[in-house]
Design a protein around this motif. Sequence first.
Motif, PDB file in Angstrom:
ATOM      1  N   VAL A   1      14.988 -24.009  -7.460  1.00 14.71           N
ATOM      2  CA  VAL A   1      15.912 -23.124  -8.158  1.00 14.71           C
ATOM      3  C   VAL A   1      15.126 -22.350  -9.202  1.00 14.71           C
ATOM      4  O   VAL A   1      14.229 -22.897  -9.847  1.00 14.71           O
ATOM      5  CB  VAL A   1      17.045 -23.926  -8.834  1.00 14.71           C
ATOM      6  N   GLY A   2      15.435 -21.086  -9.382  1.00 13.23           N
ATOM      7  CA  GLY A   2      14.705 -20.297 -10.368  1.00 13.23           C
ATOM      8  C   GLY A   2      15.551 -19.220 -11.000  1.00 13.23           C
ATOM      9  O   GLY A   2      16.704 -19.008 -10.637  1.00 13.23           O
ATOM     10  N   ASP A   3      14.969 -18.529 -11.970  1.00 18.96           N
ATOM     11  CA  ASP A   3      15.656 -17.418 -12.612  1.00 18.96           C
ATOM     12  C   ASP A   3      14.725 -16.230 -12.742  1.00 18.96           C
ATOM     13  O   ASP A   3      13.503 -16.372 -12.768  1.00 18.96           O
ATOM     14  CB  ASP A   3      16.237 -17.824 -13.968  1.00 18.96           C
ATOM     15  N   TRP A   4      15.311 -15.053 -12.799  1.00 21.95           N
ATOM     16  CA  TRP A   4      14.554 -13.814 -12.848  1.00 21.95           C
ATOM     17  C   TRP A   4      15.426 -12.737 -13.500  1.00 21.95           C
ATOM     18  O   TRP A   4      16.629 -12.917 -13.684  1.00 21.95           O
ATOM     19  CB  TRP A   4      14.153 -13.386 -11.421  1.00 21.95           C
ATOM     20  N   ALA A   5      14.808 -11.633 -13.871  1.00 29.13           N
ATOM     21  CA  ALA A   5      15.562 -10.492 -14.384  1.00 29.13           C
ATOM     22  C   ALA A   5      16.211  -9.776 -13.206  1.00 29.13           C
ATOM     23  O   ALA A   5      15.582  -9.597 -12.164  1.00 29.13           O
ATOM     24  CB  ALA A   5      14.639  -9.537 -15.140  1.00 29.13           C
ATOM     25  N   ASP A   6      17.469  -9.385 -13.354  1.00 29.03           N
ATOM     26  CA  ASP A   6      18.177  -8.779 -12.225  1.00 29.03           C
ATOM     27  C   ASP A   6      19.154  -7.730 -12.734  1.00 29.03           C
ATOM     28  O   ASP A   6      20.119  -8.051 -13.429  1.00 29.03           O
ATOM     29  CB  ASP A   6      18.928  -9.861 -11.449  1.00 29.03           C
ATOM     30  N   PRO A   7      18.922  -6.459 -12.410  1.00 33.12           N
ATOM     31  CA  PRO A   7      19.811  -5.397 -12.914  1.00 33.12           C
ATOM     32  C   PRO A   7      21.201  -5.435 -12.309  1.00 33.12           C
ATOM     33  O   PRO A   7      22.095  -4.729 -12.762  1.00 33.12           O
ATOM     34  CB  PRO A   7      19.065  -4.112 -12.514  1.00 33.12           C
ATOM     35  N   ARG A   8      21.423  -6.292 -11.299  1.00 31.31           N
ATOM     36  CA  ARG A   8      22.737  -6.340 -10.657  1.00 31.31           C
ATOM     37  C   ARG A   8      23.723  -7.236 -11.404  1.00 31.31           C
ATOM     38  O   ARG A   8      24.920  -7.248 -11.084  1.00 31.31           O
ATOM     39  CB  ARG A   8      22.590  -6.845  -9.213  1.00 31.31           C
ATOM     40  N   THR A   9      23.246  -7.997 -12.394  1.00 30.42           N
ATOM     41  CA  THR A   9      24.140  -8.897 -13.123  1.00 30.42           C
ATOM     42  C   THR A   9      24.521  -8.299 -14.468  1.00 30.42           C
ATOM     43  O   THR A   9      23.847  -7.403 -14.989  1.00 30.42           O
ATOM     44  CB  THR A   9      23.471 -10.264 -13.354  1.00 30.42           C
ATOM     45  N   ALA A  10      25.588  -8.827 -15.046  1.00 30.82           N
ATOM     46  CA  ALA A  10      26.122  -8.265 -16.290  1.00 30.82           C
ATOM     47  C   ALA A  10      25.135  -8.375 -17.447  1.00 30.82           C
ATOM     48  O   ALA A  10      25.019  -7.447 -18.257  1.00 30.82           O
ATOM     49  CB  ALA A  10      27.433  -8.964 -16.657  1.00 30.82           C
ATOM     50  N   ASP A  11      24.416  -9.496 -17.534  1.00 23.02           N
ATOM     51  CA  ASP A  11      23.490  -9.667 -18.654  1.00 23.02           C
ATOM     52  C   ASP A  11      22.030  -9.428 -18.271  1.00 23.02           C
ATOM     53  O   ASP A  11      21.127  -9.652 -19.071  1.00 23.02           O
ATOM     54  CB  ASP A  11      23.635 -11.065 -19.253  1.00 23.02           C
ATOM     55  N   GLY A  12      21.805  -8.957 -17.036  1.00 26.24           N
ATOM     56  CA  GLY A  12      20.451  -8.612 -16.623  1.00 26.24           C
ATOM     57  C   GLY A  12      19.586  -9.790 -16.225  1.00 26.24           C
ATOM     58  O   GLY A  12      18.387  -9.621 -16.002  1.00 26.24           O
ATOM     59  N   THR A  13      20.155 -10.988 -16.127  1.00 26.19           N
ATOM     60  CA  THR A  13      19.387 -12.149 -15.682  1.00 26.19           C
ATOM     61  C   THR A  13      20.120 -12.805 -14.516  1.00 26.19           C
ATOM     62  O   THR A  13      21.339 -12.644 -14.347  1.00 26.19           O
ATOM     63  CB  THR A  13      19.203 -13.186 -16.800  1.00 26.19           C
ATOM     64  N   ALA A  14      19.371 -13.544 -13.708  1.00 29.79           N
ATOM     65  CA  ALA A  14      19.959 -14.198 -12.550  1.00 29.79           C
ATOM     66  C   ALA A  14      19.294 -15.542 -12.332  1.00 29.79           C
ATOM     67  O   ALA A  14      18.151 -15.766 -12.750  1.00 29.79           O
ATOM     68  CB  ALA A  14      19.805 -13.322 -11.312  1.00 29.79           C
ATOM     69  N   ARG A  15      20.021 -16.420 -11.681  1.00 25.45           N
ATOM     70  CA  ARG A  15      19.481 -17.723 -11.291  1.00 25.45           C
ATOM     71  C   ARG A  15      20.012 -18.054  -9.905  1.00 25.45           C
ATOM     72  O   ARG A  15      21.192 -17.865  -9.611  1.00 25.45           O
ATOM     73  CB  ARG A  15      19.882 -18.811 -12.277  1.00 25.45           C
ATOM     74  N   GLY A  16      19.127 -18.552  -9.035  1.00 23.62           N
ATOM     75  CA  GLY A  16      19.556 -18.891  -7.686  1.00 23.62           C
ATOM     76  C   GLY A  16      18.501 -19.714  -6.972  1.00 23.62           C
ATOM     77  O   GLY A  16      17.460 -20.072  -7.531  1.00 23.62           O
ATOM     78  N   HIS A  17      18.774 -20.010  -5.720  1.00 23.09           N
ATOM     79  CA  HIS A  17      17.863 -20.807  -4.908  1.00 23.09           C
ATOM     80  C   HIS A  17      16.727 -19.942  -4.356  1.00 23.09           C
ATOM     81  O   HIS A  17      16.942 -18.826  -3.890  1.00 23.09           O
ATOM     82  CB  HIS A  17      18.623 -21.450  -3.751  1.00 23.09           C
TER      83      HIS A  17
END
Length: 529
Positions: free
Chosen positions: A260-276
């Motif tokens: 599982v990890g996290d990264w910056a993601d412009p598709r989310t409301a706060d600009g961060t994401a976490r997933g498999h």
Amino acid sequence: MVLAHGHRLGTVISKLITMSADQTLPLAYAGGMTGNGLGSALPTDVSSWAARQRWFADTGRPVELSRVGCWSLPSGEPGVLIRTDCVLDAGDPRRTVYQLPVTERDVALPGAEAALITILTGADGRRRFVYDAPADPAYARALLLLMLRGGRSAPGPDGGSVAHGELLPTPLPGGSESGGSESGADGVEPTVVSSHVLRGEQSNTSIIYELAGPDGRVLAPVICKVFRALHHGDNPDVTVQSTLARAGSHFVPRPVGCVVGDWADPRTADGTARGHLAFAQEFLPGVEDAWRVVLDAARRNEDFTARARSLGVATAAVHADLAHAMPTAEPTAEIVGTVIDGLRARARRAVAEVPALDRYAPAIEAVFASAAEASWPRLQRIHGDLHLGQVLLVPGRGWVLVDFEGEPLSPLEDRTRADVPWRDVAGMLRSFSYAAGTVSREAPGRTGAVTAWADACRRAFLDGYSERSGRSLGEQRPLLDAFELDKALYEAVYEKLNRPDWLPIPLAAIDALLSQDVVPRSSAVRESG
């Protein structure tokens, strides 16, 4: 980004994976900063390589991939560095985030020419050989140990941290819990004897591991899927399959672990994401998928009804376990409207893409209108992309369903919502018919016989499904017809764009669906009222 922490489950080994200060990829791979605020750019050679891969969604234009996350693992080998970049193509309107693991070696890896991405020169003037990491045994071993040890990654040179591993305990026959591999039962790490990449995949990259115990005893092999397209949230391939395994289902492979990890993601409301990021599970070697088994039986005109019936039972058993273990939902008018609107939208796109379908437009709408008025079952989690290619026939064990991920490039929300079980059933019915269409294409003189063969398989599958689930079609028959038509329309578009010579197969199915009863009745699949 926040440093992810390791998890301890079951008999996980307590030792964490750590990084030494010199295990950071050299500046040869660092790239320069971009002007879009997404982080440093990958070298041009690396971006070009990624755009040519089957898992990359858009290869019709030049791409420039920018990092939105990075992390490192210890290689255990001198002169070998391991790095994973989460990258985004700013020109992609879908803003897809990809996972790109690489190894960088001082010396070329023998036999890995096909996995070589590029050769770069560092600030020290030395050449560095950059490989697609799943093909490198150093990465394969480090990734598996990350899961077995419940360890954490180290930040990449751009800062941040993305990954931690988890061992996924599953019940054993005696009632105890263990990790998915034999190593989890006694806390002793297996030795990775060898690893190789599974060929032929399109959406992800899978690594096959041959393992041995400390005494040299051969252990059950493991397969680890490295997800290429990343999404914020839990990947259904991990959560659904793990849920089924914990429920004691024999119809799915046993899970081993995940990353599982996290990264910056412009598709989310706060600009961060976490997933498999990766998922390891039991590997079943030397087993053919059901598509090959069924196609062979169709070519030989071999009676397959008993196996088709047992496959219907297995599908219903999986549905029952999912309904018991995961949330379900009432089919409200709003939900029904959303599903039907989706069917209609896909049908319009199919008609626009395949002009031969235009004459069927009124009949297509009639099928969907009938489905909208039908009696709907309670919604639940399903496989979502079920067909014969997603099922294995394992000697001594029977049917095993795999690949619960759904379409990797579809929004995760679409792939994780409760759905109608008949959608899975429709996918399997179309698969049996497609086997018949394939044989008919090879031997036109056998069309009548092989069509009857497929009808018998479809009828037997539905008998088995109804027997195990307690569901008969009854007033829900229009739903099955609508989902099967939806599948056939999808097939028509796919064949038009990829294999025009195969277009007659789905066109014949659509014609039959709109002109006659293509789901033969039986005592088990009965009409009500």
